[in-house]
Design an enzyme around this catalytic site. Structure first.
Site, mmCIF file in Angstrom:
data_model
loop_
_atom_site.group_PDB
_atom_site.id
_atom_site.type_symbol
_atom_site.label_atom_id
_atom_site.label_comp_id
_atom_site.label_asym_id
_atom_site.label_seq_id
_atom_site.Cartn_x
_atom_site.Cartn_y
_atom_site.Cartn_z
ATOM 1 N N ASP A 1 0.833 -1.213 0.000
ATOM 2 C CA ASP A 1 0.000 0.000 0.000
ATOM 3 C C ASP A 1 0.866 1.260 0.000
ATOM 4 O OD1 ASP A 1 -2.340 1.425 -0.015
ATOM 5 O OD2 ASP A 1 -2.807 1.129 2.101
ATOM 6 N N ASN B 1 1.343 3.478 -2.836
ATOM 7 C CA ASN B 1 1.917 3.952 -4.114
ATOM 8 C C ASN B 1 1.428 5.363 -4.451
ATOM 9 O OD1 ASN B 1 2.919 1.395 -4.300
ATOM 10 N ND2 ASN B 1 1.680 0.767 -6.057
ATOM 11 N N ARG C 1 -0.260 9.420 -9.790
ATOM 12 C CA ARG C 1 -0.331 8.152 -9.042
ATOM 13 C C ARG C 1 0.359 7.007 -9.786
ATOM 14 N NH1 ARG C 1 -3.928 7.602 -4.958
ATOM 15 N NH2 ARG C 1 -4.171 5.404 -5.491
ATOM 16 N N ASN D 1 -10.662 -2.485 -5.698
ATOM 17 C CA ASN D 1 -9.901 -1.569 -6.551
ATOM 18 C C ASN D 1 -10.523 -1.364 -7.937
ATOM 19 O OD1 ASN D 1 -6.708 -2.710 -5.218
ATOM 20 N ND2 ASN D 1 -7.885 -0.894 -4.636
ATOM 21 N N ARG E 1 -5.230 -2.129 8.546
ATOM 22 C CA ARG E 1 -6.417 -2.942 8.283
ATOM 23 C C ARG E 1 -6.054 -3.996 7.253
ATOM 24 N NH1 ARG E 1 -7.558 2.088 6.566
ATOM 25 N NH2 ARG E 1 -7.254 2.470 4.340
ATOM 26 N N LEU E 2 -6.955 -4.965 7.111
ATOM 27 C CA LEU E 2 -6.661 -6.112 6.241
ATOM 28 C C LEU E 2 -7.246 -5.953 4.840
ATOM 29 C CD1 LEU E 2 -7.121 -9.006 8.822
ATOM 30 C CD2 LEU E 2 -4.992 -7.950 8.044
HETATM 31 C C1 IPE Z 1 -5.397 -2.833 -0.485
HETATM 32 O O1 IPE Z 1 -5.011 -1.507 -0.675
HETATM 33 C C2 IPE Z 1 -5.260 -3.598 -1.745
HETATM 34 C C3 IPE Z 1 -3.905 -3.662 -2.314
HETATM 35 C C4 IPE Z 1 -2.799 -3.343 -1.726
HETATM 36 C C5 IPE Z 1 -3.841 -4.180 -3.629
HETATM 37 P P1 IPE Z 1 -6.078 -0.335 -0.837
HETATM 38 O O2 IPE Z 1 -5.312 0.917 -0.815
HETATM 39 O O3 IPE Z 1 -6.926 -0.584 -2.015
HETATM 40 O O4 IPE Z 1 -6.960 -0.532 0.470
HETATM 41 P P2 IPE Z 1 -7.945 0.477 1.233
HETATM 42 O O5 IPE Z 1 -8.914 0.991 0.210
HETATM 43 O O6 IPE Z 1 -7.106 1.571 1.794
HETATM 44 O O7 IPE Z 1 -8.573 -0.365 2.288
HETATM 45 C C1 IPE Z 2 -1.298 0.317 -3.500
HETATM 46 O O1 IPE Z 2 -1.148 1.688 -3.431
HETATM 47 C C2 IPE Z 2 -1.570 -0.183 -4.886
HETATM 48 C C3 IPE Z 2 -2.930 -0.656 -5.106
HETATM 49 C C4 IPE Z 2 -3.881 -0.694 -4.215
HETATM 50 C C5 IPE Z 2 -3.247 -1.128 -6.425
HETATM 51 P P1 IPE Z 2 -2.386 2.682 -3.471
HETATM 52 O O2 IPE Z 2 -2.680 3.000 -4.895
HETATM 53 O O3 IPE Z 2 -3.511 2.152 -2.674
HETATM 54 O O4 IPE Z 2 -1.767 3.944 -2.759
HETATM 55 P P2 IPE Z 2 -2.507 4.941 -1.754
HETATM 56 O O5 IPE Z 2 -3.076 4.111 -0.639
HETATM 57 O O6 IPE Z 2 -3.561 5.653 -2.532
HETATM 58 O O7 IPE Z 2 -1.409 5.841 -1.293
HETATM 59 MG MG MG Z 3 -4.034 2.350 -0.710
#
Ligand code: IPE
Ligand code: IPE
Ligand code: MG
Length: 251
Positions: free
Chosen positions: A23, A25, A36, A71, A197-198
């Protein structure tokens, strides 16, 4: 009962199976004034480095949460970039996976993926199926509850056909119809970027996992951060419901 083995390169107990929620990115990129997608691109490099290091450490299984069912709600352009990146990653990494004895397994609802990504995943699974040195699991379009629901339907269907009695359903039987069948239980679950969180990740498989939350954003994760997570795991006392004395006596 889950066990821990001694890696040749570690004297402390090593987890057999590490699962990571990659998480942060987006925040990594936004903090640098970048789109992003730049965070996802850098995140793919972190995947490469982490897989390499896990293999060097002699880890048996590494599961990476790459894309959740939730996602799919993201903007179409971000979803497309993530799918393109995944496809490119699979193409670029295949030679190294083959060279290093890595077996790739995908979990999640692959029927929802764009055809080219699904095909590439399945080709990579087939080409690496004989890899014996590490299993790399990619969770793509994955949600643990949906996997449990799918498994429950499969069990109901077996029962309907008279191939299974209700009393035959136990932990091992349920585990055998999950998408993670044949993988060891998760010993260590890591989430980056400070969230605790999970998000639907491996609810059955990580039932007795040690949890490690690190503030590092995924694009900055790598060998050093994986070592730190494993060192944290080695400091934990896993008692499996016993008293500290009982657990210590079992080693
Ligand atoms: C969880 O990350 C899924 C992945 C790392 C692929 P998210 O960024 O999508 O999770 P939430 O929305 O913060 O719970
Ligand atoms: C994890 O990073 C990648 C995926 C969930 C695909 P995020 O894209 O969720 O990054 P944040 O949480 O918005 O910073
Ligand atoms: Mg995220």
């Amino acid at each position: 009962m889950p066990t821990a083995f001694q890696s040749p390169s570690h004297t402390e107990p090593m987890p057999r199976h590490v699962a990571i929620i990659m998480d942060g990115n987006g925040r990594w990129a936004q903090g640098r004034g970048l789109p992003r997608t730049a965070g996802h691109e850098k995140g793919a490099e972190a995947v490469r480095e982490t897989v390499r290091h896990a293999r060097r450490l002699g880890l048996e299984c590494l599961t990476l949460f790459a894309f959740s069912t939730l996602n799919w709600q993201r903007p179409t352009s971000e979803v497309r970039d993530l799918m393109d990146l995944l496809e490119r990653f699979l193409v670029d990494e295949l030679p190294e996976m083959l060279q290093n004895g890595i077996r790739l397994v995908a979990i999640g609802e692959r029927e929802l993926l764009p055809a080219k990504v699904r095909t590439r995943l399945e080709e990579t699974e087939a080409r690496t199926a004989h890899g014996k040195d590490m299993t790399l699991v990619l969770a793509v379009s994955y949600d643990g509850r949906r996997d449990l629901v799918r498994a429950a339907r499969q069990i109901a269907e077996l029962a309907r056909r008279g191939e299974l009695l209700p009393a035959d359903v136990d932990e091992a039987q349920l585990a055998s119809v999950l998408s993670t069948a044949d993988l060891p239980d998760v010993d260590l679950l890591v989430r980056t970027s400070g969230e605790k969180r999970l998000s639907g990740f491996l609810p059955f498989e990580a039932c007795y996992a040690e949890l490690h939350f690190t503030p590092i954003h995924w694009p900055d994760f790598g060998a050093e951060a994986l070592d730190a997570s494993i060192a944290e795991f080695a400091r934990r006392h896993r008692r499996f419901g016993m008293t500290g004395e009982q657990a210590a006596a079992l080693g």
